[in-house]
Design a protein around this motif. Structure first.
Motif: not given
Length: 366
Positions: A152, A175, A178-179
Motif C-alpha cells: 500500500v 485496500n 487489507k480490509k
C-alpha cells in the motif's frame, strides 16, 4: 506453460510427507513421528493421469503401421512438501519464515488436515480439522497483512509519480484485500476486468489469493465410508495418506485389485492430481504423431495461437490455422484418415478457444 507447482502444507504430523511419498510412489520425504521432519522442501514431479494418451498412441501405432507405441509425454504437476507450520509462523515461530518463503513460490496450496485418531502420532498444535484450518488461514492472513502494509505504501508513492488511473485502481484493490483480511474474511475471487490489472494481481506476493485444496487425511478404516458420504465441497477431497503410501509399493495390477475389494474406483492420488489441475483452471490439448503423443497444459479459455505458442514461441507468431477434432470423435473414427473422410476434423482460426481433450495439428508459417 511452465511446470505447475503445488505446495503441500499443514500443521506438523498431519500426514504431509506421507502423502508426498505416496504421490511420488517412493519414499523420498522422511516420514518421522516428530515435528519438522521435513526441513527443506522436497520436490517431485507427478504425472496427471490421462488414459486418453494411451488410447491415442494405440491409434497412431495402428494407423502408421508401427511395431511400437510412440512415446507418451503426459502433463505433469510439481508437488513441494513444505515444513509444518505452527501458530506464530508469521512472526518466525517454528520454521515459519522458511514455510512462508517456500509457499510464496507455488501456484496453489494443498492444505492437509488431520482427520484421523492415532495415539502413536504426536499432535503438534493440531486439534481438529476446523481448528487446524483456521490456524493456517490465520497465519497466512497475518503474513499477508504485513506484506500489504508495504504494498500500500509503495502504491501510494506510485500514484503520486504516475497519472495513470489504473494505478489508483490498484491501490483501491489492495485496500479492499487489507480490509477483508482485517475483518477475518477468507479472500474470494476478485474481478479485475482490465488485463493489465489481472496480470498485476496474479503476481502479487500474497499467500491468501492462491487457490487452495483442502485434503482431509482419514484413517484406512474410515476411508471408504468417508468417500461414500460424498458431501465435500469443490475444493475439498478425502484421502487416506497412509493407505495411499502403502498402495504406492504395489504393482499396478495389485493396486487395482485392492481398490476393487474396497469398492473404490480410483486412487486418492489420482483424484488429488486431477483436482489440483482443475483447481488452477488448467486443461490439456493433445498432439499425436510418430515421434510422440503428448498432452500440453494450458489455461481454460486459451485461444489457438497461444496454445500453439506453448509448443514453440515461434508457432504463436506464425499461426495460420488449426486442424481440430475432439478426442472422443477421433477414437470413434479409429484413425485420422477416417476422421477426415467423415468431415469430423474442423479448421479453426485465431478466435477458437481450445477445449480439454482437443486433438490439434497446427499450421504455421516458417
Amino acid at each position: 506453460m511452465s511446470s505447475v507447482k503445488c505446495g503441500i502444507v499443514g500443521l506438523p504430523n498431519v500426514g504431509k510427507s506421507t502423502l508426498f511419498n505416496a504421490l511420488l510412489k517412493k519414499r523420498v520425504a522422511l516420514s518421522a513421528n516428530y515435528p519438522f521432519a521435513t526441513i527443506e522442501p522436497n520436490v517431485g514431479v507427478v504425472v496427471v493421469p490421462d488414459q486418453k494418451l494411451n488410447e491415442l498412441a494405440e491409434l497412431v501405432k495402428d494407423e502408421e503401421k508401427m511395431d511400437y507405441l510412440p512415446p507418451l509425454v503426459p502433463a505433469v504437476v510439481e508437488f513441494v512438501d513444505i515444513a509444518g507450520l505452527v501458530k506464530g509462523a508469521h512472526q518466525g515461530a517454528g520454521l515459519g519464515n522458511q514455510f512462508l518463503s517456500h509457499i510464496r513460490e507455488v501456484d496453489a496450496i494443498i492444505h492437509v488436515l488431520r482427520d484421523f485418531q492415532d495415539e502413536d502420532v504426536i499432535r503438534e498444535g493440531s486439534e481438529n480439522p476446523d481448528a487446524d484450518k483456521l490456524t493456517i488461514e490465520t497465519e497466512l492472513a497475518l503474513a499477508d497483512l504485513q506484506t500489504l502494509e508495504k504494498l500500500v505504501a509503495a502504491q501510494e508513492k506510485e500514484i503520486r509519480a504516475a497519472k495513470d488511473p489504473i494505478e489508483q485502481k490498484k491501490l483501491e484493490i489492495l485496500n479492499v484485500i487489507k480490509k477483508n483480511l482485517e475483518d477475518g474474511k477468507v479472500l474470494g475471487h476478485y474481478e479485475m476486468g482490465d488485463e493489465r490489472l489481472k496480470s498485476w494481481f496474479e503476481h502479487l506476493p500474497l499467500l491468501t489469493i492462491k487457490p487452495i485444496l483442502y485434503v482431509y487425511n482419514v484413517s484406512e478404516g474410515e476411508y471408504k465410508e468417508k468417500i461414500d458420504q460424498g458431501n465435500v465441497n469443490e475444493n475439498e477431497i478425502v484421502i487416506s495418506a497412509k493407505l495411499e503410501e502403502e498402495l504406492a509399493d504395489y504393482s499396478e495390477e495389485e493396486r487395482k485389485e485392492y481398490l476393487h475389494e474396497l469398492g473404490i474406483e480410483e486412487t486418492g492420488l489420482e483424484r488429488l492430481i486431477k483436482k489440483a489441475y482443475e483447481l488452477l483452471g488448467l486443461i490439456s490439448f493433445l498432439t499425436a504423431g510418430k515421434k510422440e503423443v503428448r498432452a500440453w497444459t494450458i489455461k481454460k479459455g486459451t485461444k489457438t495461437p497461444q496454445a500453439a505458442g506453448v509448443i514453440h514461441t515461434d508457432f504463436e507468431k506464425g499461426f495460420i490455422r488449426a486442424q481440430v477434432i475432439e478426442y472422443e470423435k477421433l477414437i470413434e473414427a479409429g484413425s485420422y484418415t477416417k476422421a477426415k473422410q467423415l468431415g469430423w476434423i474442423r479448421t479453426e482460426g485465431k478466435g477458437y478457444e481450445v477445449k480439454d481433450g482437443d486433438a490439434i495439428e497446427f499450421l504455421v508459417s516458417s
